[in-house]
Design an enzyme around this catalytic site. Structure first.
Site, PDB file in Angstrom:
ATOM      1  N   ASP A   8     -40.874  62.252 -38.592  1.00  0.00           N
ATOM      2  CA  ASP A   8     -42.148  63.060 -38.593  1.00  0.00           C
ATOM      3  C   ASP A   8     -43.093  62.670 -37.786  1.00  0.00           C
ATOM      4  OD1 ASP A   8     -43.240  61.157 -40.063  1.00  0.00           O
ATOM      5  OD2 ASP A   8     -43.806  62.245 -41.854  1.00  0.00           O
ATOM      6  N   CYS A  66     -40.479  58.041 -41.110  1.00  0.00           N
ATOM      7  CA  CYS A  66     -41.732  58.666 -41.396  1.00  0.00           C
ATOM      8  C   CYS A  66     -42.523  57.740 -41.556  1.00  0.00           C
ATOM      9  CB  CYS A  66     -41.532  59.492 -42.774  1.00  0.00           C
ATOM     10  SG  CYS A  66     -41.585  58.519 -44.104  1.00  0.00           S
ATOM     11  N   THR A  68     -44.086  55.822 -44.050  1.00  0.00           N
ATOM     12  CA  THR A  68     -43.541  54.762 -44.607  1.00  0.00           C
ATOM     13  C   THR A  68     -42.143  54.469 -44.572  1.00  0.00           C
ATOM     14  OG1 THR A  68     -43.369  56.091 -46.518  1.00  0.00           O
ATOM     15  CG2 THR A  68     -45.548  54.844 -46.482  1.00  0.00           C
ATOM     16  N   ILE A  70     -40.535  56.135 -46.718  1.00  0.00           N
ATOM     17  CA  ILE A  70     -40.078  56.460 -48.304  1.00  0.00           C
ATOM     18  C   ILE A  70     -39.859  57.727 -48.384  1.00  0.00           C
ATOM     19  CG2 ILE A  70     -41.111  56.553 -50.733  1.00  0.00           C
ATOM     20  CD1 ILE A  70     -42.883  54.393 -50.047  1.00  0.00           C
ATOM     21  N   HIS A  99     -22.679  46.024 -47.516  1.00  0.00           N
ATOM     22  CA  HIS A  99     -22.554  45.950 -49.103  1.00  0.00           C
ATOM     23  C   HIS A  99     -22.292  47.681 -49.368  1.00  0.00           C
ATOM     24  CE1 HIS A  99     -23.463  41.659 -50.514  1.00  0.00           C
ATOM     25  NE2 HIS A  99     -22.707  41.692 -49.387  1.00  0.00           N
ATOM     26  N   HIS A 134     -16.992  45.780 -52.725  1.00  0.00           N
ATOM     27  CA  HIS A 134     -18.072  46.838 -52.380  1.00  0.00           C
ATOM     28  C   HIS A 134     -17.825  48.178 -52.197  1.00  0.00           C
ATOM     29  CE1 HIS A 134     -20.315  43.166 -51.935  1.00  0.00           C
ATOM     30  NE2 HIS A 134     -19.761  42.981 -50.895  1.00  0.00           N
TER      31      HIS A 134
HETATM   32  C1  RB5 Z   1     -46.958  62.044 -43.695  1.00  0.00           C
HETATM   33  O1  RB5 Z   1     -48.388  62.178 -43.668  1.00  0.00           O
HETATM   34  C2  RB5 Z   1     -46.585  60.903 -44.763  1.00  0.00           C
HETATM   35  O2  RB5 Z   1     -46.504  61.576 -46.011  1.00  0.00           O
HETATM   36  C3  RB5 Z   1     -45.105  60.830 -44.387  1.00  0.00           C
HETATM   37  O3  RB5 Z   1     -44.910  60.235 -42.939  1.00  0.00           O
HETATM   38  C4  RB5 Z   1     -44.503  59.775 -45.116  1.00  0.00           C
HETATM   39  O4  RB5 Z   1     -45.078  58.577 -44.993  1.00  0.00           O
HETATM   40  C5  RB5 Z   1     -44.314  60.208 -46.448  1.00  0.00           C
HETATM   41  O5  RB5 Z   1     -43.319  59.501 -47.100  1.00  0.00           O
END
Ligand code: RB5
Length: 150
Positions: A8, A66, A68, A70, A99, A134
């Site tokens: 992103d 992205c 983070t 996450i 693994h 595994h």
């Molecule tokens: C985008 O602003 C941000 O939320 C996305 O890049 C990411 O960090 C989401 O987990």
């Protein structure tokens, strides 16, 4: 190896740097599904694009980024057939292949510098699934996909 990569707007620069690292490997074919600028896009859409290639076999593996790592890893792991590992260190990247047979790597462009990310990518590309015990565990992970939930 065929890799589909996508990010992103939170990791466009790191995506370019990761693509430079991928060029170090011979026989590496990279498909970049974007995004390419700073206009906001929704990371689940990018996860879908990259993971579709992995699930269909068009790509051997995927790399997702992205801010983070996450959100895009959570999204990827909702897709049947995907084992996405969000990695912030080299050891985890190696283990995610040996693994967990991770077929997608996730990285965070706002939390990781180019140097560490490059080392993580190198370890993850080189990593081979160890199989054996595994394999039984990974099969159990994949069986969870079919579970009915409330
Ligand atoms: C985008 O602003 C941000 O939320 C996305 O890049 C990411 O960090 C989401 O987990």
């Amino acid at each position: 190896m065929k890799i589909t990569i996508g990010s992103d707007h939170g990791a466009v620069q790191l995506k370019e740097e990761v693509k430079m690292v991928l060029k170090e490997f011979s026989n590496m074919e990279v498909t970049d599904v974007g995004t390419f600028g700073s206009d906001p896009v929704d990371y689940p859409d990018i996860a879908e694009l990259v993971c579709s290639d992995v699930v269909s076999g068009k790509a051997d593996r995927g790399i997702l980024l992205c801010g983070t790592g996450i959100g895009i890893s959570i999204a990827a792991n909702k897709i049947k057939g995907i084992r996405c590992a969000l990695c912030t260190d080299v050891y985890s990247a190696k283990m995610s292949r040996e693994h967990n047979n991770a077929n997608v790597l996730a990285l965070g462009g706002r939390v990781m510098g180019f140097g560490p990310a490059g080392e993580i990518v190198r370890a993850w590309i080189k990593g081979e699934f160890a199989g054996g015990r595994h394999e039984r565990r990974v099969n159990k992970i994949m069986a969870l996909e079919g579970m009915e939930r409330n």
